[in-house]
Motif scaffolding. Structure first.
Motif, PDB file in Angstrom:
ATOM      1  N   PHE A  68      49.437  38.451 -51.234  1.00  0.00           N
ATOM      2  CA  PHE A  68      49.429  37.704 -52.661  1.00  0.00           C
ATOM      3  C   PHE A  68      50.325  38.526 -53.516  1.00  0.00           C
ATOM      4  N   TYR A  69      50.014  39.908 -53.580  1.00  0.00           N
ATOM      5  CA  TYR A  69      50.896  40.912 -54.442  1.00  0.00           C
ATOM      6  C   TYR A  69      52.374  40.682 -54.219  1.00  0.00           C
ATOM      7  N   GLY A  70      52.756  40.496 -52.909  1.00  0.00           N
ATOM      8  CA  GLY A  70      54.194  40.285 -52.448  1.00  0.00           C
ATOM      9  C   GLY A  70      54.686  38.955 -53.076  1.00  0.00           C
ATOM     10  N   LEU A  71      53.855  38.079 -52.863  1.00  0.00           N
ATOM     11  CA  LEU A  71      54.346  36.678 -53.283  1.00  0.00           C
ATOM     12  C   LEU A  71      54.582  36.965 -54.785  1.00  0.00           C
ATOM     13  N   LEU A  72      53.395  37.500 -55.597  1.00  0.00           N
ATOM     14  CA  LEU A  72      53.589  37.348 -57.128  1.00  0.00           C
ATOM     15  C   LEU A  72      54.535  38.354 -57.474  1.00  0.00           C
ATOM     16  N   SER A  73      55.040  39.447 -56.750  1.00  0.00           N
ATOM     17  CA  SER A  73      56.338  40.029 -57.164  1.00  0.00           C
ATOM     18  C   SER A  73      57.390  39.210 -57.192  1.00  0.00           C
ATOM     19  N   GLY A  74      57.492  38.369 -56.206  1.00  0.00           N
ATOM     20  CA  GLY A  74      58.567  37.503 -56.114  1.00  0.00           C
ATOM     21  C   GLY A  74      58.553  36.470 -57.252  1.00  0.00           C
ATOM     22  N   ALA A  75      57.604  35.996 -57.655  1.00  0.00           N
ATOM     23  CA  ALA A  75      57.498  35.083 -58.766  1.00  0.00           C
ATOM     24  C   ALA A  75      58.156  35.620 -60.096  1.00  0.00           C
ATOM     25  N   PHE A  76      57.746  37.136 -60.297  1.00  0.00           N
ATOM     26  CA  PHE A  76      58.331  37.619 -61.354  1.00  0.00           C
ATOM     27  C   PHE A  76      59.611  37.749 -61.188  1.00  0.00           C
ATOM     28  N   LEU A  77      60.303  38.251 -59.860  1.00  0.00           N
ATOM     29  CA  LEU A  77      61.628  38.392 -59.883  1.00  0.00           C
ATOM     30  C   LEU A  77      62.351  36.929 -60.076  1.00  0.00           C
ATOM     31  N   GLY A  78      61.889  35.747 -59.667  1.00  0.00           N
ATOM     32  CA  GLY A  78      62.474  34.568 -59.836  1.00  0.00           C
ATOM     33  C   GLY A  78      62.436  34.372 -61.465  1.00  0.00           C
ATOM     34  N   LEU A  79      61.369  34.774 -62.282  1.00  0.00           N
ATOM     35  CA  LEU A  79      61.568  34.718 -63.702  1.00  0.00           C
ATOM     36  C   LEU A  79      62.504  35.549 -64.314  1.00  0.00           C
ATOM     37  N   ASP A  80      62.612  37.004 -63.813  1.00  0.00           N
ATOM     38  CA  ASP A  80      63.876  37.890 -64.112  1.00  0.00           C
ATOM     39  C   ASP A  80      64.961  37.282 -63.985  1.00  0.00           C
ATOM     40  N   LEU A  81      65.387  36.951 -62.776  1.00  0.00           N
ATOM     41  CA  LEU A  81      66.721  36.259 -62.388  1.00  0.00           C
ATOM     42  C   LEU A  81      66.939  35.027 -63.325  1.00  0.00           C
ATOM     43  N   ALA A  82      66.069  34.165 -63.370  1.00  0.00           N
ATOM     44  CA  ALA A  82      66.458  32.734 -64.318  1.00  0.00           C
ATOM     45  C   ALA A  82      66.600  32.993 -65.753  1.00  0.00           C
ATOM     46  N   LEU A  83      65.667  33.951 -66.127  1.00  0.00           N
ATOM     47  CA  LEU A  83      66.088  34.332 -67.626  1.00  0.00           C
ATOM     48  C   LEU A  83      67.289  35.107 -67.820  1.00  0.00           C
ATOM     49  N   TRP A  84      67.623  35.791 -66.827  1.00  0.00           N
ATOM     50  CA  TRP A  84      68.903  36.849 -66.976  1.00  0.00           C
ATOM     51  C   TRP A  84      70.147  35.751 -66.948  1.00  0.00           C
ATOM     52  N   HIS A  85      70.021  34.787 -65.986  1.00  0.00           N
ATOM     53  CA  HIS A  85      71.134  33.737 -65.987  1.00  0.00           C
ATOM     54  C   HIS A  85      71.244  32.986 -67.309  1.00  0.00           C
ATOM     55  N   GLU A  86      70.102  32.763 -68.018  1.00  0.00           N
ATOM     56  CA  GLU A  86      70.060  31.986 -69.232  1.00  0.00           C
ATOM     57  C   GLU A  86      70.729  32.896 -70.412  1.00  0.00           C
ATOM     58  N   SER A  87      70.382  34.084 -70.153  1.00  0.00           N
ATOM     59  CA  SER A  87      71.151  35.066 -71.220  1.00  0.00           C
ATOM     60  C   SER A  87      72.602  35.394 -70.994  1.00  0.00           C
ATOM     61  N   ILE A  88      72.982  35.413 -69.641  1.00  0.00           N
ATOM     62  CA  ILE A  88      74.521  35.309 -69.309  1.00  0.00           C
ATOM     63  C   ILE A  88      74.936  33.972 -69.954  1.00  0.00           C
ATOM     64  N   TYR A  89      74.726  32.811 -69.832  1.00  0.00           N
ATOM     65  CA  TYR A  89      75.232  31.702 -70.459  1.00  0.00           C
ATOM     66  C   TYR A  89      75.315  31.962 -71.930  1.00  0.00           C
ATOM     67  N   ALA A  90      74.248  32.522 -72.608  1.00  0.00           N
ATOM     68  CA  ALA A  90      74.241  32.724 -74.010  1.00  0.00           C
ATOM     69  C   ALA A  90      75.220  33.857 -74.317  1.00  0.00           C
ATOM     70  N   VAL A  91      75.093  35.072 -74.082  1.00  0.00           N
ATOM     71  CA  VAL A  91      75.866  36.137 -74.543  1.00  0.00           C
ATOM     72  C   VAL A  91      76.759  36.697 -73.654  1.00  0.00           C
ATOM     73  N   GLY A  92      77.008  36.211 -72.379  1.00  0.00           N
ATOM     74  CA  GLY A  92      77.913  36.511 -71.502  1.00  0.00           C
ATOM     75  C   GLY A  92      77.377  37.700 -70.548  1.00  0.00           C
ATOM     76  N   PRO A  93      78.028  38.192 -69.512  1.00  0.00           N
ATOM     77  CA  PRO A  93      77.472  39.037 -68.342  1.00  0.00           C
ATOM     78  C   PRO A  93      77.211  40.470 -68.884  1.00  0.00           C
ATOM     79  N   GLY A  94      78.326  40.691 -69.703  1.00  0.00           N
ATOM     80  CA  GLY A  94      78.004  42.165 -70.165  1.00  0.00           C
ATOM     81  C   GLY A  94      76.730  42.615 -70.806  1.00  0.00           C
ATOM     82  N   ILE A  95      76.599  41.902 -72.130  1.00  0.00           N
ATOM     83  CA  ILE A  95      75.435  42.122 -72.870  1.00  0.00           C
ATOM     84  C   ILE A  95      74.035  41.929 -72.230  1.00  0.00           C
ATOM     85  N   SER A  96      74.083  40.625 -71.478  1.00  0.00           N
ATOM     86  CA  SER A  96      72.593  40.146 -70.872  1.00  0.00           C
ATOM     87  C   SER A  96      72.586  41.278 -69.706  1.00  0.00           C
ATOM     88  N   THR A  97      73.491  41.812 -68.991  1.00  0.00           N
ATOM     89  CA  THR A  97      73.011  42.639 -67.952  1.00  0.00           C
ATOM     90  C   THR A  97      72.644  44.065 -68.742  1.00  0.00           C
TER      91      THR A  97
END
Length: 310
Positions: A68-97
């Motif tokens: 369960f903890y492993g799956l939950l870690s993955g869920a948070f990682l998915g959210l991390d990646l998705a929000l990071w992608h959205e930030s890339i679209y908005a302000v570019g790869p440099g600032i978002s990273t």
């Protein structure tokens, strides 16, 4: 006398971080939504890690809580990646990273609140330096970019999601030591499951790649950036000192900023460059863990996850 592997570790770490920075370039150019891109990245890497786990004959943990903890870690990682992608679209790869790299401060807060880890004066100072650096980066961006608010919010929150993912990796291992490829398989499955609903809600019409070229880039993103770069960093970190590790890991946001400025023609003025350097200094200072307990925690995360999973 240094061994060949220890001498190669700094080079491997830098190469891994640069590859991660190049991953943001793929995100910026492929016409797929941020949530869908997260889904495909984790799905592709999940297949790779499943194959590796089978080849290495690694077993699924017996504890349901560890799973369960492993799956939950993955869920948070998915959210991390998705929000990071959205930030890339908005302000570019440099600032978002760079914003995503602020996860070290969220991790410190989790350590303070839940693991009773005291923070040093240097870490407190680094937090204020980071706030000042982000303000220097943001002030010109808000003046000409209407999407800046969304980009900064998603970028910073993505760092919080990454810190949560790392925390549940620790809880997985504390519950039952789990082989690395099997752990990454669980994380991939958890992330894929977490992305299905938001992907269809937010990315309708931008879920599938449209050309063979885009299919190729998505495959590269899921294998090279998620598996190869991760492998180089996971291999290198345990062989390096904590101070050198924190310094070399900053090559990822540096690479992303350079890519953003030189390849994507992102306007970055001198105030923003100064803010970026100040923020990276703060991240480096924040990564230093003088307390023995904190040092053990950082080395654990470094070995089983590494600093930016992108």
């Amino acid at each position: 006398m240094a061994t060949a592997s220890s001498r190669a570790a700094p080079i491997s770490l830098v190469i891994g971080c640069i590859i991660f920075g190049l991953g943001s370039l793929i995100v910026a150019h492929v016409d797929i939504g941020g949530w869908a891109m997260s889904f495909w990245r984790l799905a592709i890497s999940g297949i790779v890690f499943t194959i590796l786990a089978k080849v290495m004959r690694q077993q699924m943990p017996q504890s349901k809580r560890a799973i369960f903890y492993g799956l939950l870690s993955g869920a948070f990682l998915g959210l991390d990646l998705a929000l990071w992608h959205e930030s890339i679209y908005a302000v570019g790869p440099g600032i978002s990273t760079l914003l995503n790299s602020l996860q070290i401060f969220f991790l410190a807060a989790i350590g303070f609140l839940y693991f009773n880890e005291r923070q040093s004066i240097v870490q407190v100072i680094s937090l204020f330096l980071a706030m000042l650096g982000v303000a220097m980066i943001g002030s010109p961006e808000f003046a000409h970019n209407t999407a800046a608010t969304w980009g900064f919010v998603t970028g910073i929150v993505s760092g919080a999601m990454l810190a949560a993912s790392m925390t549940f990796i620790r809880k997985t291992h504390d519950t039952e030591p789990t082989p690395i490829f099997m752990l990454m398989q669980l994380i991939s499955i958890g992330g894929v499951l977490a992305m299905i609903v938001p992907m269809f809600i937010f990315d309708t019409g931008h879920i599938l790649p449209n050309t063979w070229s885009e299919i190729g880039w998505v495959l590269i993103y899921g294998t090279v950036m998620q598996c190869l770069a991760w492998g180089l960093i996971a291999y290198s970190i345990p062989k390096l000192s904590l101070a050198l590790t924190g310094l070399l890991l900053l090559t990822e946001p540096i690479a992303a900023l350079v890519i953003d400025y030189s390849w994507l023609d992102k306007p970055i003025n001198s105030l923003q460059w100064g803010g970026a350097l100040l923020t990276m200094l703060a991240i480096y200072l924040g990564s230093l863990k003088p307390k023995p307990r904190a040092l053990r925690r950082y080395r654990f995360f470094s070995r089983f996850y590494m600093r930016d999973y992108k």
